[in-house]
Design a protein around this motif. Sequence first.
Motif, mmCIF file in Angstrom:
data_model
loop_
_atom_site.group_PDB
_atom_site.id
_atom_site.type_symbol
_atom_site.label_atom_id
_atom_site.label_comp_id
_atom_site.label_asym_id
_atom_site.label_seq_id
_atom_site.Cartn_x
_atom_site.Cartn_y
_atom_site.Cartn_z
ATOM 1 N N GLY A 21 0.804 -1.236 0.000
ATOM 2 C CA GLY A 21 0.000 0.000 0.000
ATOM 3 C C GLY A 21 0.822 1.263 0.000
ATOM 4 O O GLY A 21 0.330 2.331 0.379
ATOM 5 N N THR A 37 7.281 6.537 -5.466
ATOM 6 C CA THR A 37 8.170 7.674 -5.220
ATOM 7 C C THR A 37 7.641 8.565 -4.100
ATOM 8 O O THR A 37 6.543 9.119 -4.208
ATOM 9 C CB THR A 37 8.432 8.515 -6.493
ATOM 10 O OG1 THR A 37 9.139 9.717 -6.120
ATOM 11 C CG2 THR A 37 7.162 8.878 -7.235
ATOM 12 N N VAL A 79 7.923 11.353 -10.592
ATOM 13 C CA VAL A 79 7.796 10.282 -11.584
ATOM 14 C C VAL A 79 8.828 10.445 -12.700
ATOM 15 O O VAL A 79 9.600 9.534 -12.988
ATOM 16 C CB VAL A 79 6.366 10.274 -12.188
ATOM 17 C CG1 VAL A 79 6.257 9.216 -13.282
ATOM 18 C CG2 VAL A 79 5.342 10.016 -11.096
ATOM 19 N N SER A 87 -2.764 6.530 -1.337
ATOM 20 C CA SER A 87 -2.270 5.243 -0.865
ATOM 21 C C SER A 87 -2.164 5.322 0.657
ATOM 22 O O SER A 87 -2.675 6.258 1.270
ATOM 23 C CB SER A 87 -0.892 4.953 -1.479
ATOM 24 O OG SER A 87 0.088 5.810 -0.898
ATOM 25 N N LYS A 88 -1.495 4.334 1.262
ATOM 26 C CA LYS A 88 -1.287 4.388 2.705
ATOM 27 C C LYS A 88 0.012 5.108 3.065
ATOM 28 O O LYS A 88 0.319 5.297 4.238
ATOM 29 C CB LYS A 88 -1.270 2.964 3.283
ATOM 30 C CG LYS A 88 -2.652 2.313 3.280
ATOM 31 C CD LYS A 88 -2.764 1.208 4.310
ATOM 32 C CE LYS A 88 -2.204 -0.101 3.762
ATOM 33 N NZ LYS A 88 -2.435 -1.233 4.706
ATOM 34 N N ALA A 89 0.789 5.509 2.048
ATOM 35 C CA ALA A 89 2.060 6.186 2.321
ATOM 36 C C ALA A 89 1.811 7.592 2.858
ATOM 37 O O ALA A 89 0.885 8.269 2.433
ATOM 38 C CB ALA A 89 2.894 6.254 1.047
ATOM 39 N N LYS A 90 2.654 8.027 3.798
ATOM 40 C CA LYS A 90 2.482 9.353 4.402
ATOM 41 C C LYS A 90 2.721 10.463 3.401
ATOM 42 O O LYS A 90 2.218 11.569 3.559
ATOM 43 C CB LYS A 90 3.460 9.530 5.578
ATOM 44 C CG LYS A 90 2.837 9.278 6.928
ATOM 45 C CD LYS A 90 3.813 9.534 8.061
ATOM 46 C CE LYS A 90 3.709 10.925 8.630
ATOM 47 N NZ LYS A 90 4.597 11.090 9.821
ATOM 48 N N LYS A 91 3.551 10.203 2.414
ATOM 49 C CA LYS A 91 3.767 11.215 1.379
ATOM 50 C C LYS A 91 4.029 10.515 0.061
ATOM 51 O O LYS A 91 4.405 9.340 0.036
ATOM 52 C CB LYS A 91 4.931 12.137 1.755
ATOM 53 C CG LYS A 91 6.255 11.424 1.872
ATOM 54 C CD LYS A 91 7.379 12.378 2.262
ATOM 55 C CE LYS A 91 8.715 11.783 1.863
ATOM 56 N NZ LYS A 91 9.861 12.563 2.281
ATOM 57 N N SER A 92 3.844 11.232 -1.041
ATOM 58 C CA SER A 92 4.050 10.654 -2.362
ATOM 59 C C SER A 92 4.268 11.765 -3.364
ATOM 60 O O SER A 92 3.693 12.843 -3.249
ATOM 61 C CB SER A 92 2.832 9.820 -2.762
ATOM 62 O OG SER A 92 2.979 9.386 -4.107
ATOM 63 N N SER A 93 5.133 11.503 -4.356
ATOM 64 C CA SER A 93 5.274 12.413 -5.499
ATOM 65 C C SER A 93 4.877 11.691 -6.778
ATOM 66 O O SER A 93 5.351 12.015 -7.858
ATOM 67 C CB SER A 93 6.713 12.926 -5.599
ATOM 68 O OG SER A 93 7.000 13.821 -4.552
ATOM 69 N N SER A 94 3.996 10.699 -6.648
ATOM 70 C CA SER A 94 3.621 9.864 -7.781
ATOM 71 C C SER A 94 2.309 10.328 -8.392
ATOM 72 O O SER A 94 1.255 10.231 -7.776
ATOM 73 C CB SER A 94 3.487 8.409 -7.306
ATOM 74 O OG SER A 94 3.159 7.573 -8.376
ATOM 75 N N ARG A 124 -2.095 14.904 -7.608
ATOM 76 C CA ARG A 124 -2.634 14.773 -6.250
ATOM 77 C C ARG A 124 -4.167 14.793 -6.290
ATOM 78 O O ARG A 124 -4.812 15.793 -5.949
ATOM 79 C CB ARG A 124 -2.109 15.885 -5.344
ATOM 80 C CG ARG A 124 -0.566 15.877 -5.225
ATOM 81 C CD ARG A 124 -0.101 16.495 -3.943
ATOM 82 N NE ARG A 124 -0.655 15.756 -2.836
ATOM 83 C CZ ARG A 124 -0.175 14.598 -2.391
ATOM 84 N NH1 ARG A 124 0.895 14.048 -2.920
ATOM 85 N NH2 ARG A 124 -0.758 13.997 -1.394
#
Lengths: 453, 453
Positions: free
Chosen positions: A405, A409, A414, B176-183, B186
Amino acid sequence: MNLVDQLKEILPEDRVSTNETVLLNHSQDESFHPANLPDVVVFPIDKKEVAEIVRFANENKVPVVPFGIGSGLEGQAIPIHGGISIDFQEMNKIIDINPQDLLVTVQPGVTRLQLNAELGKHGLFFPVDPGADATIGGMASTNASGTTTVRYGAMKDNVRNLEVVLADGSIIHTGSKAKKSSSGYRLTELYVGSEGTLGVFTEITLQVYGIPEVIVAGRAVFSSLQNSVEAATTLLQVGVPIARIELVEAASIRNMNKIAGTNYAEDVTLFLEFHGSKVNVDADIEITKELFEDFGCYQFDIETDSIGRKKLWEARHNNLNIMLHTNPGKKVMNTDVCVPLSNLAEAVEFSRTCIDESGLQGGIIGHIGDGNFHAGIVLDPNNTDEVKRANHLNEQIVKFALSVGGTCTGEHGVGLGKMKYQQDEHGKALDVMKAIKQVLDQNHILNPGKIFG
Amino acid sequence: MNLVDQLKEILPEDRVSTNETVLLNHSQDESFHPANLPDVVVFPIDKKEVAEIVRFANENKVPVVPFGIGSGLEGQAIPIHGGISIDFQEMNKIIDINPQDLLVTVQPGVTRLQLNAELGKHGLFFPVDPGADATIGGMASTNASGTTTVRYGAMKDNVRNLEVVLADGSIIHTGSKAKKSSSGYRLTELYVGSEGTLGVFTEITLQVYGIPEVIVAGRAVFSSLQNSVEAATTLLQVGVPIARIELVEAASIRNMNKIAGTNYAEDVTLFLEFHGSKVNVDADIEITKELFEDFGCYQFDIETDSIGRKKLWEARHNNLNIMLHTNPGKKVMNTDVCVPLSNLAEAVEFSRTCIDESGLQGGIIGHIGDGNFHAGIVLDPNNTDEVKRANHLNEQIVKFALSVGGTCTGEHGVGLGKMKYQQDEHGKALDVMKAIKQVLDQNHILNPGKIFG
């Protein structure tokens, strides 16, 4: 009239370049993605010029690729389809510092250190710290974050407003000066992290912070990775507002000692930083120390003076340089997954096993409070076997992250390197992203070939 | 086959209602916007049913309007073009509580107090507090916030992931469940605050917090509004992590004393709350007290026990009820602008002058740490002159807020009441929002007539 001559109708000749060195400098970033030359590099000085360049590009279906300082790690600034590289070095003004509202407005070419030097005069600082002295424009366009994100958030949390040139050359503002709003769609967050694919930034308003009264750094050494992660997680649950909490695994500490001349215990270590009033920082350190001891922390050192603190963080930040120093002529591929905290220890251990099995040299450091970690893999970019093994390793780690989950990145974006994981990570949501891209960039001129391929 | 019969092919008969009382209950919210009946109310129990309802609505070009508990303040849940009101009361399950990741996943019909009762068993809480016991779905769709936002942020800062049914009935996950993301883009923040106009939420993942060791409430009394605002702003600059800081002007304190039997000094007052460890809270209170005294605070009382704290916050929260109590048969229009902190004192004073000039009765309370304040105006909804004067007053306050770079709505959302200010506030950015709406809702079935008209 050719492309360059047409651009010289918009900008003075000396700010439209096809000089070979200039083109080369705008053909790559810090990543090991293959370089590709732009057709031309332009150096606008204001939003009006940027708008005219983009409008021209749109009418002539020429790609535009924004370029900050080239510190990106996933190829976002590489003009893979040629076209116009828009360099923001001439748009490096700090437009307004507003201490009462804790806001600052800058042009995209302002760098992080330049901004903080100026903010310091007002007792303020901008906390987002990706390591490199990146431009604010680049940081906003990749939703950059870093060592202080556990306390102060990522770019998306700190950008209050963006001035954006759309594909047709019109200019919008995505937010306001208000600290919060429920008015209309949240375009600011949509544009943060969009990597130049939805528009080109010309002004960025950031929220800033008062410099803490006291800053104390520290190191906590554990005999088990699992324990160190659980200690960090528990600290966050308890609500200690730690400003930095960085995991460095034992192998990387050994490297540090060998090269940087430090004398740290060669075990899994958390590098820490506390911000606040003296009383609060003392209390936070006390709670942290006690709590960490419950998780088997056997050494807990603090550095209250700025020289000791600087040395400690240099050791942490130079991790990458140390690897390169010991491997002249090589490059580093940096994985960048982010996983739920409950999967972090397992993810780091899995990654260590994969590195060891790959036969490549690599170190792991992690923004442990966010679940984001980097496996830095040393490779010779001309050795196809090493590149292949590194790519496989990266893929193993990404697949693990997605299976629990997480995200492919956490902060690098990306660009070119993570495109192949977008379908797996986002599923049908990718269609929504593509629909938004299509409607806002109908001629596919805005950094084409990034995020979606 | 008519609409209702067709829906009964999708849902069991007892969850498709055209009962007059049921229709009436879904025709309005807490605002004074005119009611309008839906054609039918449905009560789905899972995402599959929601997806089928929306797909059916899209194919038949019937409006769908999500309905939580009806506590909205700008008419978002009013089915102004009729159609299907989707009531989420049967989708009120807490699906997963994950203390290690500080995450919880809920269905949209879960209410804030229901969630906190359950989280409390794990030593956790969800801080966003708009006052009403709203549903989490409603709070996410309006980007709700409230008294604790100064420390813990708004819904946009605390929603990690949304499961959304799109217009065509397909289901996406925005995060997602990640605390942060640059994927990728937003989408989570794009959907938070979109008021049902881009899709229908079926699951919401929130980040939660450990219950603080100590919670202390307090009141600080000032002789000048300007001073109280400057004191609050300075406190935030210094970085004291105050959990609540609420402005109540003198007139409202007088009302409180008269009706609620309190005996507070009848002057401009900040209601405060501190969260943290005992040592830190004590230190924060000490810093706050000293700093406030520099700004002319002449009374500073704290309530360490939970009963005193409850009484204090009840007095603050009942401000609206007190106004209604003294004016039987009337309703309250609540303005909701948010301005930069440096303009807050001026904005509040301007609003007080406007209220006095209007001849209407009204009180001002403010989330002063965010620059967000409410002028609650008492009016008889059947008295066209009073409604007209109240609307004029609202418009004066909104125009002032926009003139200083603020927003027309800090937390209530656009709904029906703030549509007329969207062009002024967003300018050309409104075209971008409309383009996104158009591409994601081509048949205009998703809460039509809201935000954009």
